[in-house]
Write a protein that holds these residues in place. Sequence first.
Motif, PDB file in Angstrom:
ATOM      1  N   GLU A 194       0.829  -1.203   0.000  1.00 10.37           N
ATOM      2  CA  GLU A 194       0.000   0.000   0.000  1.00 10.37           C
ATOM      3  C   GLU A 194       0.861   1.250   0.000  1.00 10.37           C
ATOM      4  O   GLU A 194       0.513   2.273  -0.602  1.00 10.37           O
ATOM      5  N   LYS A 195       2.026   1.175   0.660  1.00 10.11           N
ATOM      6  CA  LYS A 195       2.951   2.308   0.681  1.00 10.11           C
ATOM      7  C   LYS A 195       3.409   2.662  -0.732  1.00 10.11           C
ATOM      8  O   LYS A 195       3.544   3.842  -1.084  1.00 10.11           O
ATOM      9  N   ASP A 196       3.645   1.644  -1.576  1.00  9.65           N
ATOM     10  CA  ASP A 196       4.059   1.896  -2.953  1.00  9.65           C
ATOM     11  C   ASP A 196       2.956   2.605  -3.731  1.00  9.65           C
ATOM     12  O   ASP A 196       3.232   3.493  -4.543  1.00  9.65           O
ATOM     13  N   CYS A 197       1.708   2.207  -3.496  1.00  5.90           N
ATOM     14  CA  CYS A 197       0.572   2.882  -4.139  1.00  5.90           C
ATOM     15  C   CYS A 197       0.503   4.341  -3.708  1.00  5.90           C
ATOM     16  O   CYS A 197       0.274   5.229  -4.534  1.00  5.90           O
ATOM     17  N   ARG A 198       0.702   4.555  -2.420  1.00  5.49           N
ATOM     18  CA  ARG A 198       0.614   5.918  -1.902  1.00  5.49           C
ATOM     19  C   ARG A 198       1.717   6.797  -2.503  1.00  5.49           C
ATOM     20  O   ARG A 198       1.479   7.935  -2.898  1.00  5.49           O
ATOM     21  N   ASN A 199       2.941   6.244  -2.558  1.00  6.11           N
ATOM     22  CA  ASN A 199       4.044   7.008  -3.148  1.00  6.11           C
ATOM     23  C   ASN A 199       3.773   7.318  -4.617  1.00  6.11           C
ATOM     24  O   ASN A 199       4.048   8.426  -5.099  1.00  6.11           O
ATOM     25  N   TYR A 200       3.228   6.329  -5.327  1.00  3.10           N
ATOM     26  CA  TYR A 200       2.961   6.527  -6.752  1.00  3.10           C
ATOM     27  C   TYR A 200       1.893   7.586  -6.979  1.00  3.10           C
ATOM     28  O   TYR A 200       2.056   8.485  -7.809  1.00  3.10           O
ATOM     29  N   ILE A 201       0.789   7.496  -6.230  1.00  3.88           N
ATOM     30  CA  ILE A 201      -0.314   8.418  -6.463  1.00  3.88           C
ATOM     31  C   ILE A 201       0.051   9.833  -6.020  1.00  3.88           C
ATOM     32  O   ILE A 201      -0.397  10.822  -6.611  1.00  3.88           O
ATOM     33  N   GLU A 202       0.904   9.959  -4.991  1.00  6.00           N
ATOM     34  CA  GLU A 202       1.357  11.285  -4.578  1.00  6.00           C
ATOM     35  C   GLU A 202       2.200  11.922  -5.676  1.00  6.00           C
ATOM     36  O   GLU A 202       2.116  13.135  -5.915  1.00  6.00           O
ATOM     37  N   ASN A 203       3.007  11.106  -6.353  1.00  9.16           N
ATOM     38  CA  ASN A 203       3.809  11.620  -7.447  1.00  9.16           C
ATOM     39  C   ASN A 203       2.924  12.033  -8.619  1.00  9.16           C
ATOM     40  O   ASN A 203       3.155  13.062  -9.272  1.00  9.16           O
ATOM     41  N   VAL A 204       1.876  11.239  -8.885  1.00  3.50           N
ATOM     42  CA  VAL A 204       0.948  11.572  -9.962  1.00  3.50           C
ATOM     43  C   VAL A 204       0.229  12.879  -9.658  1.00  3.50           C
ATOM     44  O   VAL A 204       0.081  13.746 -10.524  1.00  3.50           O
ATOM     45  N   ARG A 205      -0.212  13.031  -8.408  1.00  5.91           N
ATOM     46  CA  ARG A 205      -0.913  14.256  -8.033  1.00  5.91           C
ATOM     47  C   ARG A 205      -0.001  15.469  -8.177  1.00  5.91           C
ATOM     48  O   ARG A 205      -0.451  16.556  -8.548  1.00  5.91           O
ATOM     49  N   ARG A 206       1.273  15.278  -7.880  1.00  8.57           N
ATOM     50  CA  ARG A 206       2.218  16.381  -7.996  1.00  8.57           C
ATOM     51  C   ARG A 206       2.324  16.842  -9.446  1.00  8.57           C
ATOM     52  O   ARG A 206       2.522  18.020  -9.721  1.00  8.57           O
ATOM     53  N   LEU A 207       2.189  15.888 -10.376  1.00  8.48           N
ATOM     54  CA  LEU A 207       2.303  16.232 -11.789  1.00  8.48           C
ATOM     55  C   LEU A 207       1.052  16.898 -12.335  1.00  8.48           C
ATOM     56  O   LEU A 207       1.092  17.520 -13.386  1.00  8.48           O
ATOM     57  N   GLN A 208      -0.052  16.741 -11.623  1.00  5.31           N
ATOM     58  CA  GLN A 208      -1.317  17.290 -12.106  1.00  5.31           C
ATOM     59  C   GLN A 208      -1.456  18.748 -11.665  1.00  5.31           C
ATOM     60  O   GLN A 208      -1.930  19.033 -10.573  1.00  5.31           O
ATOM     61  N   LEU A 209      -1.008  19.650 -12.489  1.00  2.72           N
ATOM     62  CA  LEU A 209      -1.150  21.063 -12.175  1.00  2.72           C
ATOM     63  C   LEU A 209      -2.612  21.456 -12.188  1.00  2.72           C
ATOM     64  O   LEU A 209      -3.459  20.745 -12.710  1.00  2.72           O
ATOM     65  N   GLY A 210      -2.899  22.592 -11.602  1.00  2.00           N
ATOM     66  CA  GLY A 210      -4.272  23.057 -11.541  1.00  2.00           C
ATOM     67  C   GLY A 210      -4.841  23.308 -12.927  1.00  2.00           C
ATOM     68  O   GLY A 210      -4.109  23.415 -13.916  1.00  2.00           O
ATOM     69  N   GLU A 211      -6.124  23.416 -13.001  1.00  5.41           N
ATOM     70  CA  GLU A 211      -6.793  23.595 -14.284  1.00  5.41           C
ATOM     71  C   GLU A 211      -6.273  24.845 -14.978  1.00  5.41           C
ATOM     72  O   GLU A 211      -6.310  25.945 -14.437  1.00  5.41           O
ATOM     73  N   GLY A 212      -5.744  24.676 -16.171  1.00  9.08           N
ATOM     74  CA  GLY A 212      -5.237  25.806 -16.941  1.00  9.08           C
ATOM     75  C   GLY A 212      -3.800  26.168 -16.680  1.00  9.08           C
ATOM     76  O   GLY A 212      -3.219  26.978 -17.406  1.00  9.08           O
ATOM     77  N   ASP A 213      -3.184  25.594 -15.652  1.00 10.09           N
ATOM     78  CA  ASP A 213      -1.818  25.982 -15.302  1.00 10.09           C
ATOM     79  C   ASP A 213      -0.820  25.574 -16.383  1.00 10.09           C
ATOM     80  O   ASP A 213       0.055  26.355 -16.758  1.00 10.09           O
ATOM     81  N   ALA A 214      -0.900  24.328 -16.852  1.00 13.29           N
ATOM     82  CA  ALA A 214       0.018  23.860 -17.888  1.00 13.29           C
ATOM     83  C   ALA A 214      -0.140  24.691 -19.156  1.00 13.29           C
ATOM     84  O   ALA A 214       0.840  25.066 -19.805  1.00 13.29           O
ATOM     85  N   THR A 215      -1.378  24.998 -19.521  1.00 18.32           N
ATOM     86  CA  THR A 215      -1.643  25.826 -20.698  1.00 18.32           C
ATOM     87  C   THR A 215      -1.085  27.230 -20.514  1.00 18.32           C
ATOM     88  O   THR A 215      -0.521  27.826 -21.443  1.00 18.32           O
ATOM     89  N   ALA A 216      -1.223  27.742 -19.290  1.00 18.76           N
ATOM     90  CA  ALA A 216      -0.720  29.081 -18.993  1.00 18.76           C
ATOM     91  C   ALA A 216       0.797  29.141 -19.137  1.00 18.76           C
ATOM     92  O   ALA A 216       1.348  30.127 -19.659  1.00 18.76           O
ATOM     93  N   ILE A 217       1.489  28.093 -18.704  1.00 12.90           N
ATOM     94  CA  ILE A 217       2.942  28.050 -18.833  1.00 12.90           C
ATOM     95  C   ILE A 217       3.356  28.058 -20.292  1.00 12.90           C
ATOM     96  O   ILE A 217       4.234  28.817 -20.711  1.00 12.90           O
ATOM     97  N   GLN A 218       2.701  27.204 -21.087  1.00 14.03           N
ATOM     98  CA  GLN A 218       3.047  27.130 -22.502  1.00 14.03           C
ATOM     99  C   GLN A 218       2.728  28.444 -23.220  1.00 14.03           C
ATOM    100  O   GLN A 218       3.503  28.905 -24.068  1.00 14.03           O
ATOM    101  N   THR A 219       1.603  29.061 -22.890  1.00 18.08           N
ATOM    102  CA  THR A 219       1.230  30.337 -23.503  1.00 18.08           C
ATOM    103  C   THR A 219       2.257  31.412 -23.167  1.00 18.08           C
ATOM    104  O   THR A 219       2.654  32.209 -24.031  1.00 18.08           O
TER     105      THR A 219
END
Length: 334
Positions: A194-219
């Motif tokens: 379960e610890k491996d799942c938690r570490n993985y999902i925390e890393n995934v959440r870190r990559l998920q920027l807020g809505e529009g943030d990734a687009t804002a960076i590219q713009t």
Amino acid sequence: MSSSSFTSSYINQEEDGVLMEKNDDEAVSEEPELENRENVEEPRVGMTFNNIDDIVVYYREYGKQLGFPVRKRTSQKGDEGELKYVTISCGREGKYKSKSSNVLKPHPSIKIGCKARVRAGIILDGRWQINSIKLDHNHDMSPTKARYFRCHRTISSDMKRRIELNDTAGIRLNKSYNSLVVEAGGHENISFLEKDCRNYIENVRRLQLGEGDATAIQTYFLNMQVQNSNFFYAIDLDQDGRLRNVFWADARSRAAYKEFGDVVTFDTTYLTNKYDMPFAPFVGVNHHGQSILLGCGLISSEDTDAFIWLFKSWLTCMHEHAPRGIITDHEKCH
């Protein structure tokens, strides 16, 4: 010895054999015989394999069968940089030196100086052959606890996808993990904790920027490039199209590097408050002794792949002209 029966699913896992959070195997003195255990042949001198990865997979399977962790200990290259020899050892090899600031509470470790290992080298036909073996361990084995060792833990791409979908649907991680355990028929039939799942999902959440943030960076980067064609940026996306790493350098930084790029300092000690993504600046010194910025990066994690991508992007920006020296925090960037 045929290596075709061993898959590459165990390759590219961490080479560390350290047992995380609990040293459960050390509390086990006797192990019952396991039923239906895969029969992995005991290593012997003269065994041959198609490549080095097959040897690592084989010895990890052997270690999992007997109940000990495995790590790739050392390797040796020839005059032209080709890999010629490798040593794969028990994860309990070596002696641990605690870096804890409190001598009364040292960090836990399973290293106890075990000498068990295999050494192999490449032969004339390009295959690899085991040249020497030490089978004796100085500790008890723990087959039923082998799955707790990091080197034996892996999450398949299908499992990762299901964990992500459940997290997006708002299912708590412990319930998501328990459902996978039930489906597999018990904890012993699942290859991660379960610890491996938690570490993985925390890393995934870190990559998920807020809505529009990734687009804002590219713009923003595109607008900067319109204003000055010498503005450089690179964006790294994961398999699902999520923003993972970014690098950028303005025209002034690129011009300054041509004059003051002999020695560069680099570290990742800065973290952004919102996304907890390490900020990685490249810094030089001008003729006045002042610090000058030579490029910036935001990376998803401080691992080898992220650093390789960042340094390649930076070299591309600087027309493949590498500095004479880089000063960095070796513990951060290894």
